[in-house]
Design a protein around this motif. Structure first.
Motif, short mmCIF file in Angstrom:
data_model
loop_
_atom_site.label_atom_id
_atom_site.label_comp_id
_atom_site.label_asym_id
_atom_site.label_seq_id
_atom_site.Cartn_x
_atom_site.Cartn_y
_atom_site.Cartn_z
N TRP A 230 0.84 -1.20 0.00
CA TRP A 230 0.00 0.00 0.00
C TRP A 230 0.87 1.25 0.00
CZ3 TRP A 230 -4.65 1.80 -0.88
CH2 TRP A 230 -5.04 3.01 -0.34
N LYS A 231 0.59 2.12 -0.93
CA LYS A 231 1.39 3.33 -1.06
C LYS A 231 0.55 4.60 -0.96
CE LYS A 231 4.87 1.08 -3.94
NZ LYS A 231 5.61 1.12 -5.22
N GLY A 232 -0.60 4.50 -0.38
CA GLY A 232 -1.42 5.67 -0.19
C GLY A 232 -2.51 5.81 -1.23
N GLU A 233 -3.32 6.83 -1.17
CA GLU A 233 -4.42 7.08 -2.07
C GLU A 233 -3.89 7.36 -3.49
OE1 GLU A 233 -7.58 6.89 -1.58
OE2 GLU A 233 -7.49 6.46 0.58
#
Length: 413
Positions: A66-69
């Motif tokens: 996961w790397k953010g929105e």
């Protein structure tokens, strides 16, 4: 005691060694714990202090990546939206079936074939044998790179998702369509000889192989010498179901040239063959027979002494069969005097037109004489028919005649 001192010294050394190892292990564990993240998640197959951990689940793997929105995307620069792209994919069908005719673009030459882009997940392959109706061994002569045209699918997808396509199948059907249309119109056409066999010749007709029987070839013999020559042809038999195609040169010649010929015409030809019974003369692409009995009024012992092979002669047409393309010729009708063909054939040919004119005048005079004789016979029969006839009166005259009375007298006695 010296023994006890040595034993005590050995025990002390061993204890110090074990204590040092324990201190080293403790220090190592302390350093590892100090530098371990608080939310550390072991990876699959990771080993901690000699013990294997459980593999990560799919959610844990996704969570670790996961790397953010996601960042917002400007759809105006693309020229279309995601919804439009999805709708376009829904309207596009990528299903291909054997026998379908689809457009394609040649993108690359391959060994014994070419690659064609037809919009499938992989480029289709066109074998060399399917590149043209009559392949010549080089795919580059049949198609060119970046050429766009229709292809027909001739196979199912293989394990790599590749299809086989063909141009020959389409050209084969188009050729038969042209042949059927030409048969309906019943027009003459040109065909090139591409081979010969014992019975005749093989002719290229709109890309199809047609058979030309030797008996329907005018002015030539089916041999290797006529390969590459073109002849005027017409259809004799067309059967698409059995893939049978038979053509005739004689029929085309008959309808194109023999319509202008008539009995009594003086024509010029070349002697193409000499047989014991006569000579074959080629006249305007047609073959005519000059029978040995029509060469001269005198008897001929050796035909080769009168006419020579490949010599130019003049003949008169005495009969013709326009249906079968046969011509009967004569030179004795051109003789000023009987036997001139044996004495001086050159003089006969020089005076051919003059002699033929006299021959026509003589034939016309004989025709008129025959008509007058027939007319006199008919008129005589007409006068006899005009005389009244009565069965009873004629019978009375016969009975009253003296001969009848003489014959009847003995009967009365």
């Amino acid at each position: 005691c010296p023994v006890r001192v040595e034993t005590l010294h050995l025990v002390t050394t061993l204890f110090r060694s074990m204590l040092g190892r324990a201190i080293c292990v403790a220090l190592a564990l302390g350093v590892a714990t100090a530098f371990t993240p608080s939310r550390w998640v072991p990876t699959r197959g990771a080993v901690t202090m000699g013990a294997a951990t459980q593999p990560m689940s799919k959610f844990e793997r996704l969570q670790s990546r996961w790397k953010g929105e996601p960042r917002p995307v400007d759809e105006t620069k693309a020229g279309f939206s995601y919804d439009a792209f999805e709708a376009g994919l829904g309207d596009t069908s990528c299903a291909f079936a054997r026998g379908d005719v689809i457009p394609g673009k040649v993108v690359q030459y391959e060994y014994q074939g070419a690659l064609v882009d037809i919009g499938a997940k992989s480029a289709a392959f066109m074998p060399l044998r399917e590149a043209a109706l009559i392949p010549d061994g080089d795919v580059a002569t049949a198609v060119s790179i970046d050429e766009t045209r229709d292809f027909q699918i001739i196979s199912e997808e293989d394990e790599n998702g590749q299809l086989l396509v063909s141009i020959r199948r389409l050209e084969f059907q188009n050729a038969w369509d042209k042949v059927l249309a030409s048969q309906v119109e019943d027009k003459a056409f040109d065909g090139e000889v591409i081979g010969v066999n014992r019975g005749g010749a093989i002719v290229n007709v709109h890309g199809l192989r047609a058979f030309l029987p030797g008996s329907h070839l005018c002015g030539a013999i089916p041999s290797e010498e006529i390969i590459g020559q073109s002849f005027r042809l017409k259809f004799l038999e067309v059967n698409q179901e059995t893939n049978k195609l038979v053509v005739s040169n004689r029929r085309a010649v008959v309808e194109d040239q023999m319509r202008e010929l008539s009995r009594g015409d003086v024509v010029q030809g070349v002697v193409k063959a000499i047989k014991p019974y006569g000579a074959f003369v080629e006249i305007a692409g047609m073959s005519g027979l000059l029978h040995i009995s029509q060469i001269s009024y005198d008897r001929i012992e050796d035909l080769s002494t009168v006419v020579e092979l490949n010599s130019l002669i003049k003949c008169m047409i005495i009969d013709h069969d326009k249906v079968n393309g046969r011509i009967a010729l004569s030179t004795k009708t051109l003789e000023p005097e009987p036997g001139d063909m044996l004495k001086d054939p050159k003089m006969v040919f020089e005076k051919a037109e003059e002699t033929a004119a006299k021959y026509h005048e003589r034939m016309e005079a004989e025709r008129r004489a025959r008509e007058e004789a027939a007319k006199d016979i008919v008129m005589g029969l007409g006068e006899d028919l005009e005389t009244p006839f009565s069965a009873s009166s004629d019978l009375e005259q016969i009975l009253s005649s003296p001969a009848a009375e003489g014959e009847a007298a003995p009967a009365s006695e």
